[in-house]
Write a protein that holds these residues in place. Sequence first.
Motif, PDB file in Angstrom:
ATOM      1  N   ARG A  26     -14.789 -22.185 -17.973  1.00  0.00           N
ATOM      2  CA  ARG A  26     -13.847 -23.310 -17.904  1.00  0.00           C
ATOM      3  C   ARG A  26     -13.999 -24.145 -19.177  1.00  0.00           C
ATOM      4  N   GLU A  27     -13.226 -25.242 -19.269  1.00  0.00           N
ATOM      5  CA  GLU A  27     -13.189 -25.973 -20.550  1.00  0.00           C
ATOM      6  C   GLU A  27     -14.535 -26.587 -20.950  1.00  0.00           C
ATOM      7  N   ASP A  28     -15.399 -26.845 -19.951  1.00  0.00           N
ATOM      8  CA  ASP A  28     -16.715 -27.427 -20.277  1.00  0.00           C
ATOM      9  C   ASP A  28     -17.832 -26.391 -20.172  1.00  0.00           C
ATOM     10  N   GLU A  29     -17.482 -25.123 -20.098  1.00  0.00           N
ATOM     11  CA  GLU A  29     -18.496 -24.093 -19.875  1.00  0.00           C
ATOM     12  C   GLU A  29     -18.667 -23.180 -21.095  1.00  0.00           C
ATOM     13  N   VAL A  30     -19.815 -22.511 -21.108  1.00  0.00           N
ATOM     14  CA  VAL A  30     -20.184 -21.624 -22.212  1.00  0.00           C
ATOM     15  C   VAL A  30     -20.585 -20.280 -21.611  1.00  0.00           C
ATOM     16  N   LEU A  31     -20.068 -19.208 -22.180  1.00  0.00           N
ATOM     17  CA  LEU A  31     -20.479 -17.867 -21.746  1.00  0.00           C
ATOM     18  C   LEU A  31     -21.558 -17.374 -22.712  1.00  0.00           C
ATOM     19  N   VAL A  32     -22.722 -17.045 -22.142  1.00  0.00           N
ATOM     20  CA  VAL A  32     -23.842 -16.562 -22.967  1.00  0.00           C
ATOM     21  C   VAL A  32     -24.149 -15.118 -22.597  1.00  0.00           C
ATOM     22  N   ARG A  33     -24.290 -14.270 -23.619  1.00  0.00           N
ATOM     23  CA  ARG A  33     -24.827 -12.920 -23.389  1.00  0.00           C
ATOM     24  C   ARG A  33     -26.335 -13.048 -23.378  1.00  0.00           C
ATOM     25  N   ILE A  34     -26.928 -12.744 -22.243  1.00  0.00           N
ATOM     26  CA  ILE A  34     -28.378 -12.916 -22.102  1.00  0.00           C
ATOM     27  C   ILE A  34     -29.086 -11.805 -22.875  1.00  0.00           C
ATOM     28  N   VAL A  35     -30.058 -12.223 -23.682  1.00  0.00           N
ATOM     29  CA  VAL A  35     -30.904 -11.268 -24.425  1.00  0.00           C
ATOM     30  C   VAL A  35     -32.218 -11.047 -23.668  1.00  0.00           C
ATOM     31  N   ALA A  36     -32.742 -12.121 -23.099  1.00  0.00           N
ATOM     32  CA  ALA A  36     -34.000 -12.031 -22.345  1.00  0.00           C
ATOM     33  C   ALA A  36     -34.062 -13.197 -21.372  1.00  0.00           C
ATOM     34  N   VAL A  37     -34.898 -13.019 -20.342  1.00  0.00           N
ATOM     35  CA  VAL A  37     -35.061 -14.107 -19.368  1.00  0.00           C
ATOM     36  C   VAL A  37     -36.474 -14.065 -18.800  1.00  0.00           C
ATOM     37  N   GLY A  38     -37.103 -15.229 -18.775  1.00  0.00           N
ATOM     38  CA  GLY A  38     -38.430 -15.323 -18.179  1.00  0.00           C
ATOM     39  C   GLY A  38     -38.320 -15.412 -16.666  1.00  0.00           C
ATOM     40  N   VAL A  39     -39.407 -15.065 -15.999  1.00  0.00           N
ATOM     41  CA  VAL A  39     -39.480 -15.231 -14.546  1.00  0.00           C
ATOM     42  C   VAL A  39     -40.431 -16.393 -14.283  1.00  0.00           C
ATOM     43  N   CYS A  40     -39.932 -17.395 -13.567  1.00  0.00           N
ATOM     44  CA  CYS A  40     -40.719 -18.584 -13.234  1.00  0.00           C
ATOM     45  C   CYS A  40     -41.046 -18.521 -11.736  1.00  0.00           C
ATOM     46  N   HIS A  41     -42.151 -19.118 -11.352  1.00  0.00           N
ATOM     47  CA  HIS A  41     -42.547 -19.121  -9.939  1.00  0.00           C
ATOM     48  C   HIS A  41     -41.437 -19.704  -9.055  1.00  0.00           C
ATOM     49  N   THR A  42     -40.685 -20.657  -9.609  1.00  0.00           N
ATOM     50  CA  THR A  42     -39.601 -21.260  -8.827  1.00  0.00           C
ATOM     51  C   THR A  42     -38.539 -20.225  -8.435  1.00  0.00           C
ATOM     52  N   ASP A  43     -38.313 -19.228  -9.289  1.00  0.00           N
ATOM     53  CA  ASP A  43     -37.366 -18.157  -8.914  1.00  0.00           C
ATOM     54  C   ASP A  43     -37.830 -17.470  -7.627  1.00  0.00           C
ATOM     55  N   ILE A  44     -39.142 -17.248  -7.539  1.00  0.00           N
ATOM     56  CA  ILE A  44     -39.692 -16.544  -6.378  1.00  0.00           C
ATOM     57  C   ILE A  44     -39.640 -17.461  -5.139  1.00  0.00           C
ATOM     58  N   VAL A  45     -39.954 -18.742  -5.350  1.00  0.00           N
ATOM     59  CA  VAL A  45     -39.904 -19.699  -4.233  1.00  0.00           C
ATOM     60  C   VAL A  45     -38.484 -19.771  -3.668  1.00  0.00           C
ATOM     61  N   PHE A  46     -37.492 -19.839  -4.552  1.00  0.00           N
ATOM     62  CA  PHE A  46     -36.105 -19.910  -4.084  1.00  0.00           C
ATOM     63  C   PHE A  46     -35.679 -18.611  -3.411  1.00  0.00           C
ATOM     64  N   LYS A  47     -36.121 -17.481  -3.962  1.00  0.00           N
ATOM     65  CA  LYS A  47     -35.746 -16.188  -3.360  1.00  0.00           C
ATOM     66  C   LYS A  47     -36.370 -16.059  -1.976  1.00  0.00           C
ATOM     67  N   GLU A  48     -37.674 -16.278  -1.901  1.00  0.00           N
ATOM     68  CA  GLU A  48     -38.370 -16.058  -0.632  1.00  0.00           C
ATOM     69  C   GLU A  48     -37.992 -17.112   0.414  1.00  0.00           C
ATOM     70  N   GLY A  49     -37.664 -18.323  -0.040  1.00  0.00           N
ATOM     71  CA  GLY A  49     -37.255 -19.363   0.890  1.00  0.00           C
ATOM     72  C   GLY A  49     -35.760 -19.330   1.176  1.00  0.00           C
ATOM     73  N   GLU A  50     -35.043 -18.399   0.533  1.00  0.00           N
ATOM     74  CA  GLU A  50     -33.576 -18.298   0.667  1.00  0.00           C
ATOM     75  C   GLU A  50     -32.941 -19.682   0.517  1.00  0.00           C
TER      76      GLU A  50
END
Length: 365
Positions: A26-50
């Motif tokens: 959208r007009e205020d958004e940016v499309l990024v091609r991801i080159v790499a991404v770290g995994v943070c513990h919060t990703d796991i907390v959100f996944k496991e806690g749904e």
Amino acid sequence: MDVLAAVATGAGKPFEFRTLTLDDPREDEVLVRIVAVGVCHTDIVFKEGEMIPPPAVLGHEGSGIVESVGARVTKVAPGDRVAMTFRSCGHCSRCDRGDAAYCETMPMLNYIGMRTDGSRTLHDGETPVGGSFFGQSSFASHAITYERNLVKVPDDLPLELIGPLGCGIQTGAGGVMRSLACEAGSSLLITGGGPVGLSAVMGAKIQGCKTIILVEPQAARRDLAREFGATHVIDPAATPDLTAAVRAILPGGVDYAFDTSGVPAVQQAVMGALASKGVFGIVGITPPGTPTPGDVNSIMTFGHTVKGIIEGDSDPDVFLPELMDHWRAGRLPFDRLIQTFPFSQINEAIAAQHHGDCIKVVLLM
Ligand code: CXF
Ligand code: ZN
């Protein structure tokens, strides 16, 4: 457009690779091609806690290249190399004073799994998919994000390794350098030697702390902490009384403490190790309902402060370039925390991190 994403499908289930449809920016958004991404513990907390109902795309330590921008975007242009961080509004009372990490709309902009108008950026056929995690959802080949999520990365910095600056590294280093603002000559106790705790050790060294004590059960991480500047390390498995062990090093207690463990008993023990007027910063996520550590009368008597810390109080436009300079000068060797895996190995990489075989996972697209 079609994107390849690692989709969280529920607690206890592996990430599933699916081709999803990502909106045009959208007009205020940016499309990024991801080159790499770290995994943070919060990703796991959100996944496991749904916490964002599945199916959902998580990931909030992306780095990549801007592919296209909406009409109102001026900060970045196609082709720019960018690090991605948390989202903030940029115009509330907290953002106005440089406290982006405490933006009044932080939860809405980062944790609800959709845009603030309720629409979704991602779909699986007709089915809406949770996204917009930290304003990015970067466990995917491409992400829709926002100007305030993005910091340009100079050409001499490795784009593949830079993602974790946007959360884990800035939380640890910033926790000590910004939130606690430990002064030269001060003492600091850090509990937990994962990526955040070890970044805190590096931050403490930069600040010139005189005594840096790290509590961590894994020997390899304690050794690394020593290389990064820890003056003392404690193995909690061999230390029945953590408070006494710290006071054996500093009888008067520590000026500052920083908990990354999220273990209530550890946080409680830390309170007993604080010097008068000591400040205890907490970033470790505890089980829901955990009370604040300490005893109110003791806190009052000894002038203690217990404070929550988000993202190391970082104002990313200022702090991330500062961290990049520290890396360039050899003062913040966060690359030594990282092990890279192909994106296709996300489940294996997370298992390896869980078993302590690596400290910080970064997935390469
Ligand atoms: C977390 C910190 C604890 C609350 C949820 C977000 N930040 C980064 O991973
Ligand atoms: Zn994080």
